[in-house]
Design a protein around this motif. Structure first.
Motif, PDB file in Angstrom:
ATOM      1  N   MET A   1       0.847  -1.182   0.000  1.00 42.10           N
ATOM      2  CA  MET A   1       0.000   0.000   0.000  1.00 42.10           C
ATOM      3  C   MET A   1       0.892   1.245   0.000  1.00 42.10           C
ATOM      4  SD  MET A   1      -3.071  -1.215  -0.049  1.00 42.10           S
ATOM      5  CE  MET A   1      -4.257  -0.050   0.526  1.00 42.10           C
ATOM      6  N   HIS A   2       0.616   2.169  -0.929  1.00 40.23           N
ATOM      7  CA  HIS A   2       1.419   3.380  -1.075  1.00 40.23           C
ATOM      8  C   HIS A   2       0.500   4.577  -1.282  1.00 40.23           C
ATOM      9  CE1 HIS A   2       4.930   0.807  -1.665  1.00 40.23           C
ATOM     10  NE2 HIS A   2       4.193   0.103  -2.506  1.00 40.23           N
ATOM     11  N   PRO A   3       0.940   5.781  -0.890  1.00 41.81           N
ATOM     12  CA  PRO A   3       0.149   6.990  -1.183  1.00 41.81           C
ATOM     13  C   PRO A   3       0.065   7.226  -2.683  1.00 41.81           C
ATOM     14  CG  PRO A   3       1.869   7.462   0.422  1.00 41.81           C
ATOM     15  CD  PRO A   3       2.111   6.080  -0.088  1.00 41.81           C
ATOM     16  N   VAL A   4      -1.063   7.732  -3.137  1.00 42.59           N
ATOM     17  CA  VAL A   4      -1.312   7.910  -4.567  1.00 42.59           C
ATOM     18  C   VAL A   4      -0.303   8.865  -5.205  1.00 42.59           C
ATOM     19  CG1 VAL A   4      -3.012   9.759  -4.247  1.00 42.59           C
ATOM     20  CG2 VAL A   4      -3.097   8.358  -6.302  1.00 42.59           C
ATOM     21  N   ASN A   5       0.177   9.853  -4.479  1.00 36.28           N
ATOM     22  CA  ASN A   5       1.087  10.834  -5.087  1.00 36.28           C
ATOM     23  C   ASN A   5       2.463  10.259  -5.413  1.00 36.28           C
ATOM     24  OD1 ASN A   5       1.437  10.656  -2.326  1.00 36.28           O
ATOM     25  ND2 ASN A   5       2.283  12.702  -2.151  1.00 36.28           N
ATOM     26  N   THR A   6       2.779   9.042  -4.962  1.00 31.27           N
ATOM     27  CA  THR A   6       4.058   8.403  -5.292  1.00 31.27           C
ATOM     28  C   THR A   6       3.907   7.372  -6.407  1.00 31.27           C
ATOM     29  OG1 THR A   6       3.764   6.682  -3.622  1.00 31.27           O
ATOM     30  CG2 THR A   6       4.889   8.698  -2.929  1.00 31.27           C
ATOM     31  N   LEU A   7       2.707   7.254  -6.986  1.00 32.27           N
ATOM     32  CA  LEU A   7       2.429   6.172  -7.937  1.00 32.27           C
ATOM     33  C   LEU A   7       2.074   6.644  -9.341  1.00 32.27           C
ATOM     34  CD1 LEU A   7       0.268   3.956  -5.566  1.00 32.27           C
ATOM     35  CD2 LEU A   7       2.620   3.540  -6.272  1.00 32.27           C
ATOM     36  N   ARG A   8       2.453   7.841  -9.750  1.00 29.90           N
ATOM     37  CA  ARG A   8       2.091   8.342 -11.083  1.00 29.90           C
ATOM     38  C   ARG A   8       2.608   7.384 -12.160  1.00 29.90           C
ATOM     39  NH1 ARG A   8       3.198  14.356 -12.610  1.00 29.90           N
ATOM     40  NH2 ARG A   8       1.110  14.575 -11.789  1.00 29.90           N
ATOM     41  N   GLY A   9       1.694   6.937 -13.045  1.00 23.78           N
ATOM     42  CA  GLY A   9       2.056   6.036 -14.137  1.00 23.78           C
ATOM     43  C   GLY A   9       2.003   4.561 -13.780  1.00 23.78           C
ATOM     44  N   HIS A  10       1.740   4.212 -12.528  1.00 27.95           N
ATOM     45  CA  HIS A  10       1.699   2.814 -12.098  1.00 27.95           C
ATOM     46  C   HIS A  10       0.288   2.240 -12.203  1.00 27.95           C
ATOM     47  CE1 HIS A  10       5.518   3.932 -10.297  1.00 27.95           C
ATOM     48  NE2 HIS A  10       5.766   2.645 -10.127  1.00 27.95           N
TER      49      HIS A  10
ATOM     50  N   VAL B   1      -2.569   0.217 -10.339  1.00 23.38           N
ATOM     51  CA  VAL B   1      -2.933   0.092  -8.923  1.00 23.38           C
ATOM     52  C   VAL B   1      -4.320  -0.520  -8.780  1.00 23.38           C
ATOM     53  CG1 VAL B   1      -1.531   2.075  -8.221  1.00 23.38           C
ATOM     54  CG2 VAL B   1      -3.911   2.433  -8.849  1.00 23.38           C
ATOM     55  N   LYS B   2      -4.600  -0.961  -7.564  1.00 24.98           N
ATOM     56  CA  LYS B   2      -5.936  -1.404  -7.162  1.00 24.98           C
ATOM     57  C   LYS B   2      -6.322  -0.602  -5.934  1.00 24.98           C
ATOM     58  CE  LYS B   2      -5.455  -6.240  -8.594  1.00 24.98           C
ATOM     59  NZ  LYS B   2      -5.563  -7.626  -8.130  1.00 24.98           N
ATOM     60  N   ARG B   3      -7.618  -0.449  -5.698  1.00 26.12           N
ATOM     61  CA  ARG B   3      -8.066   0.285  -4.512  1.00 26.12           C
ATOM     62  C   ARG B   3      -7.793  -0.506  -3.240  1.00 26.12           C
ATOM     63  NH1 ARG B   3     -12.080   4.402  -5.170  1.00 26.12           N
ATOM     64  NH2 ARG B   3     -11.460   4.772  -3.043  1.00 26.12           N
ATOM     65  N   LYS B   4      -7.966  -1.836  -3.321  1.00 27.99           N
ATOM     66  CA  LYS B   4      -7.718  -2.747  -2.202  1.00 27.99           C
ATOM     67  C   LYS B   4      -6.954  -3.952  -2.740  1.00 27.99           C
ATOM     68  CE  LYS B   4     -11.946  -1.456   0.171  1.00 27.99           C
ATOM     69  NZ  LYS B   4     -13.237  -1.893   0.664  1.00 27.99           N
ATOM     70  N   PRO B   5      -6.212  -4.663  -1.901  1.00 30.77           N
ATOM     71  CA  PRO B   5      -5.434  -5.811  -2.395  1.00 30.77           C
ATOM     72  C   PRO B   5      -6.269  -6.897  -3.072  1.00 30.77           C
ATOM     73  CG  PRO B   5      -4.693  -5.195  -0.214  1.00 30.77           C
ATOM     74  CD  PRO B   5      -5.914  -4.368  -0.509  1.00 30.77           C
ATOM     75  N   ASP B   6      -7.524  -7.092  -2.646  1.00 30.75           N
ATOM     76  CA  ASP B   6      -8.350  -8.162  -3.211  1.00 30.75           C
ATOM     77  C   ASP B   6      -9.323  -7.659  -4.284  1.00 30.75           C
ATOM     78  OD1 ASP B   6      -9.845  -6.720  -1.422  1.00 30.75           O
ATOM     79  OD2 ASP B   6     -10.804  -8.459  -0.503  1.00 30.75           O
ATOM     80  N   ALA B   7      -9.165  -6.413  -4.744  1.00 27.14           N
ATOM     81  CA  ALA B   7     -10.058  -5.832  -5.747  1.00 27.14           C
ATOM     82  C   ALA B   7      -9.796  -6.439  -7.122  1.00 27.14           C
ATOM     83  CB  ALA B   7      -9.867  -4.324  -5.811  1.00 27.14           C
TER      84      ALA B   7
ATOM     85  N   PRO C   1      -5.718  13.304  -2.444  1.00 28.99           N
ATOM     86  CA  PRO C   1      -4.273  13.169  -2.230  1.00 28.99           C
ATOM     87  C   PRO C   1      -3.993  12.439  -0.921  1.00 28.99           C
ATOM     88  CG  PRO C   1      -4.817  15.404  -2.883  1.00 28.99           C
ATOM     89  CD  PRO C   1      -6.113  14.697  -2.640  1.00 28.99           C
ATOM     90  N   GLY C   2      -3.030  11.556  -0.942  1.00 22.31           N
ATOM     91  CA  GLY C   2      -2.691  10.790   0.257  1.00 22.31           C
ATOM     92  C   GLY C   2      -3.443   9.480   0.394  1.00 22.31           C
ATOM     93  N   THR C   3      -4.384   9.192  -0.508  1.00 24.20           N
ATOM     94  CA  THR C   3      -5.123   7.939  -0.472  1.00 24.20           C
ATOM     95  C   THR C   3      -4.166   6.777  -0.691  1.00 24.20           C
ATOM     96  OG1 THR C   3      -7.096   9.016  -1.352  1.00 24.20           O
ATOM     97  CG2 THR C   3      -6.998   6.622  -1.542  1.00 24.20           C
ATOM     98  N   LEU C   4      -4.287   5.743   0.133  1.00 21.34           N
ATOM     99  CA  LEU C   4      -3.432   4.569  -0.007  1.00 21.34           C
ATOM    100  C   LEU C   4      -4.008   3.629  -1.059  1.00 21.34           C
ATOM    101  CD1 LEU C   4      -2.582   3.780   3.713  1.00 21.34           C
ATOM    102  CD2 LEU C   4      -1.184   4.954   2.021  1.00 21.34           C
ATOM    103  N   LEU C   5      -3.174   3.246  -2.004  1.00 20.09           N
ATOM    104  CA  LEU C   5      -3.561   2.324  -3.070  1.00 20.09           C
ATOM    105  C   LEU C   5      -2.613   1.155  -3.084  1.00 20.09           C
ATOM    106  CD1 LEU C   5      -4.164   4.952  -5.883  1.00 20.09           C
ATOM    107  CD2 LEU C   5      -5.897   3.835  -4.491  1.00 20.09           C
ATOM    108  N   PHE C   6      -3.100   0.017  -3.576  1.00 16.65           N
ATOM    109  CA  PHE C   6      -2.296  -1.210  -3.630  1.00 16.65           C
ATOM    110  C   PHE C   6      -1.549  -1.250  -4.954  1.00 16.65           C
ATOM    111  CE2 PHE C   6      -1.830  -5.791  -4.476  1.00 16.65           C
ATOM    112  CZ  PHE C   6      -1.057  -6.124  -3.376  1.00 16.65           C
TER     113      PHE C   6
END
Length: 76
Positions: free
Chosen positions: A17-26, A28-34, A66-71
Motif C-alpha cells: 500500500m502506497h500513497p497515490v502521489n508516489t504512484l504516477r504512471g503505475h 494500482v488497485k483500490r484494495k489488495p483483493d479488488a 491526495p494521500g489515499t493509499l492504493l495497492f
C-alpha cells in the motif's frame, strides 16, 4: 468544562500500500483483493484530486484524494 481525550486510531499501511502521489504512471488497485485495475494518470487541479483511469474501459475514471493509499506491486 470537561475535556475528553480523543483516541485517534492510526491505520498502518499494509504491504504494497502506497500513497497515490508516489504512484504516477503505475497500475494500482483500490484494495489488495479488488478485481478492478486502474492506472494513475496524474493530479487534476480542477477536481483537486488524483485521476485513476480504468484499464479495461478508458472512458471510465475515478478521482481519489491526495494521500489515499492504493495497492501497487502486484503481477498484472
Amino acid at each position: 468544562m470537561v475535556l475528553m481525550n480523543a483516541c485517534i486510531a492510526t491505520k498502518e499501511p499494509t504491504e504494497g500500500m502506497h500513497p497515490v502521489n508516489t504512484l504516477r504512471g503505475h497500475f494500482v488497485k483500490r484494495k489488495p483483493d479488488a478485481s478492478k485495475v486502474y492506472k494513475v494518470e496524474g493530479y487534476c487541479a480542477d477536481q483537486k484530486r488524483w485521476e485513476l483511469t480504468d484499464v479495461n474501459d478508458v472512458s471510465r475514471c475515478i478521482y481519489v484524494k491526495p494521500g489515499t493509499l492504493l495497492f501497487a506491486g502486484f503481477t498484472y
